[in-house]
Design a protein around this motif. Structure first.
Motif, PDB file in Angstrom:
ATOM      1  N   PRO A  38       7.660  -4.448  47.585  1.00 36.19           N
ATOM      2  CA  PRO A  38       7.160  -4.680  46.177  1.00 36.19           C
ATOM      3  C   PRO A  38       7.713  -5.089  44.998  1.00 36.19           C
ATOM      4  O   PRO A  38       7.120  -5.845  44.090  1.00 36.19           O
ATOM      5  N   PHE A  39       9.046  -4.656  44.798  1.00 36.96           N
ATOM      6  CA  PHE A  39       9.971  -4.997  43.818  1.00 36.96           C
ATOM      7  C   PHE A  39       9.876  -6.464  43.909  1.00 36.96           C
ATOM      8  O   PHE A  39       9.877  -7.261  42.556  1.00 36.96           O
TER       9      PHE A  39
ATOM     10  N   VAL B 194       7.594  11.707  42.071  1.00 36.41           N
ATOM     11  CA  VAL B 194       8.835  11.331  42.440  1.00 36.41           C
ATOM     12  C   VAL B 194       9.347  10.756  40.818  1.00 36.41           C
ATOM     13  O   VAL B 194       9.063   9.643  40.513  1.00 36.41           O
ATOM     14  N   THR B 195      10.517  11.313  40.575  1.00 40.70           N
ATOM     15  CA  THR B 195      11.202  10.973  39.251  1.00 40.70           C
ATOM     16  C   THR B 195      12.189   9.675  39.730  1.00 40.70           C
ATOM     17  O   THR B 195      12.796   9.623  40.715  1.00 40.70           O
ATOM     18  N   VAL B 196      12.327   8.614  38.955  1.00 38.59           N
ATOM     19  CA  VAL B 196      12.918   7.478  39.127  1.00 38.59           C
ATOM     20  C   VAL B 196      13.454   6.798  37.866  1.00 38.59           C
ATOM     21  O   VAL B 196      12.896   7.039  36.849  1.00 38.59           O
ATOM     22  N   ILE B 197      14.321   5.968  38.086  1.00 38.19           N
ATOM     23  CA  ILE B 197      14.785   5.364  37.240  1.00 38.19           C
ATOM     24  C   ILE B 197      14.093   3.716  37.309  1.00 38.19           C
ATOM     25  O   ILE B 197      14.328   3.176  38.394  1.00 38.19           O
TER      26      ILE B 197
ATOM     27  N   PHE C 298      16.587   5.486  42.320  1.00 37.50           N
ATOM     28  CA  PHE C 298      16.771   4.218  41.249  1.00 37.50           C
ATOM     29  C   PHE C 298      15.602   3.494  41.936  1.00 37.50           C
ATOM     30  O   PHE C 298      15.370   2.944  43.158  1.00 37.50           O
ATOM     31  N   ASP C 299      14.911   2.996  40.856  1.00 34.36           N
ATOM     32  CA  ASP C 299      13.610   1.810  41.139  1.00 34.36           C
ATOM     33  C   ASP C 299      12.600   2.664  41.786  1.00 34.36           C
ATOM     34  O   ASP C 299      12.823   3.787  42.505  1.00 34.36           O
ATOM     35  N   ASP C 300      11.343   2.075  41.107  1.00 33.96           N
ATOM     36  CA  ASP C 300      10.335   2.929  41.476  1.00 33.96           C
ATOM     37  C   ASP C 300       9.674   2.765  42.991  1.00 33.96           C
ATOM     38  O   ASP C 300      10.035   1.692  43.722  1.00 33.96           O
TER      39      ASP C 300
ATOM     40  N   ARG D 212      14.239   1.805  49.035  1.00 27.65           N
ATOM     41  CA  ARG D 212      14.016   2.311  50.604  1.00 27.65           C
ATOM     42  C   ARG D 212      14.978   3.684  50.685  1.00 27.65           C
ATOM     43  O   ARG D 212      14.467   4.599  51.593  1.00 27.65           O
ATOM     44  N   VAL D 213      16.017   4.006  50.209  1.00 32.49           N
ATOM     45  CA  VAL D 213      16.512   5.070  50.196  1.00 32.49           C
ATOM     46  C   VAL D 213      15.770   6.472  49.599  1.00 32.49           C
ATOM     47  O   VAL D 213      15.609   7.493  50.437  1.00 32.49           O
TER      48      VAL D 213
END
Length: 346
Positions: A85-86, A294-297, A283-285, A260-261
């Motif tokens: 998606p990114f 989910v908390t993300v950067i 890191f990354d949505d 993915r992680v």
């Protein structure tokens, strides 16, 4: 007796301007004027030409027209995985800028394979694209030097070029990771694990550097058993996470180095029933990250793609100067998983 009659071919030859002229009973120059919107044709004659165009299904040969101008009105995009998606959002942003410039975008996926990246990029150059946007899979891009000298404008996105001076548009991986880990530290965590991609990848290295910087800022030691870098396949990531979450002093929080992680971490943590929850910042949505809490950067793939494309077209329009490096900021989206406190003894 066998039927030896040949079937009619499914596909015929494309109709030409000569075919249109013959059907309309006019000269080639008249057809050219109608097709290109030039004056000098009476309404009656134009009507006959357009009727012939519609009846024959004629389409103007734009490739020949633009080649006469020295441009093909196409640009190429080499990315890692269009199914991600990114990269899908990044590609769409590039496409919108290209469309606004009357240009067709051709893209392909390298599958994170440096050899495939090089093959795809050079194939696009052989098809005479005016410019390239590359999300690197490899770390040596000198193979593009002859193409750039020949006039192929080239911009790198998400990661910089390797061993090559070129324009680059990047996310602030270091600053984003530093902010994400600092967020966990501010919630009381001291044992924070990091799971990321292969360290040779620029983005992975920057995010690991941000993790270490945040720990150092807080005066916290990093046990190397808390750090796991490598391929992001679910089996490898799950094994790394299981190791960090085991033993007498397991980590109480996790920073995931990419989407993915993060997805694998969510699955692993969901299976830990009856235990104190582990905090998670990715890191990354991720898809449904807002629903799952989910908390993300969050990066901005649209800004990355748009900025890279705009820089590419400025170069195609004649902008000179040294290669530029543009850094796009990230933002913390606190949704719950990164706000979990450590256990009383953690």
């Amino acid at each position: 007796m066998a039927d030896t009659t040949r079937p009619e071919p499914r596909y015929g030859n494309r109709p030409t301007m000569k075919d249109v002229a013959a059907r309309a009973g006019v000269g080639l120059k008249t057809v050219s004027r109608v097709v290109n919107g030039e004056p000098g044709v009476t309404p009656e004659t134009e009507g006959r030409v357009r009727e012939a165009i519609d009846a024959l299904g004629f389409r103007r040969n734009d490739s020949a027209r633009v080649l006469r101008k020295g441009r093909t009105a196409t640009v190429g995009l080499v990315l890692e995985d269009l199914a991600d998606p990114f990269y899908g959002q990044l590609s769409r942003a590039v496409e919108e800028v290209a469309r606004a410039h009357g240009t067709l975008l051709i893209n392909g996926s390298s599958a994170a394979d440096p050899g495939r990246e090089q093959e795809l990029a050079l194939t696009l150059c052989a098809r005479r694209v005016d410019g390239l946007i590359v999300i690197p899979a490899g770390d040596d891009h000198r193979y593009l030097e002859p193409e750039m000298r020949a006039g192929v404008a080239t911009v790198f996105a998400d990661r910089p070029a390797g061993l090559l001076d070129a324009d680059a548009v990047l996310s602030d991986g270091f600053g984003g990771a530093r902010e994400g880990v600092a967020h966990l530290i501010a919630r009381g965590h001291r044992r924070i694990g990091f799971v990321g991609d292969r360290p040779r990848i620029h983005t992975a290295a920057e995010r690991l550097r941000g993790y270490r910087a945040a720990m150092e800022d807080a005066g916290l030691p990093v046990d190397e058993r808390w750090v796991a870098s490598g391929p992001t396949d679910p089996e490898r990531v799950a094994a790394a996470l299981t190791g960090m979450l085991s033993g007498p002093e397991p980590v109480t929080a996790l920073f995931a180095g990419n989407n993915r992680v993060t997805v694998t971490a969510v699955r692993v943590l969901a299976g830990r029933s009856g235990e104190h929850p582990v905090a998670l910042v990715g890191f990354d949505d991720v898809e449904l990250g807002d629903v799952l809490g989910v908390t993300v950067i969050a990066q901005d793939p649209v800004a990355l793609g748009r900025t890279a494309a705009e820089l590419l077209f400025r170069r195609l329009d004649g902008a000179a100067g040294a290669p530029r490096r543009v850094v796009i900021g990230t933002r913390l989206l606190a949704r719950g998983s990164g706000e979990v406190p450590p256990p009383p003894s953690g």
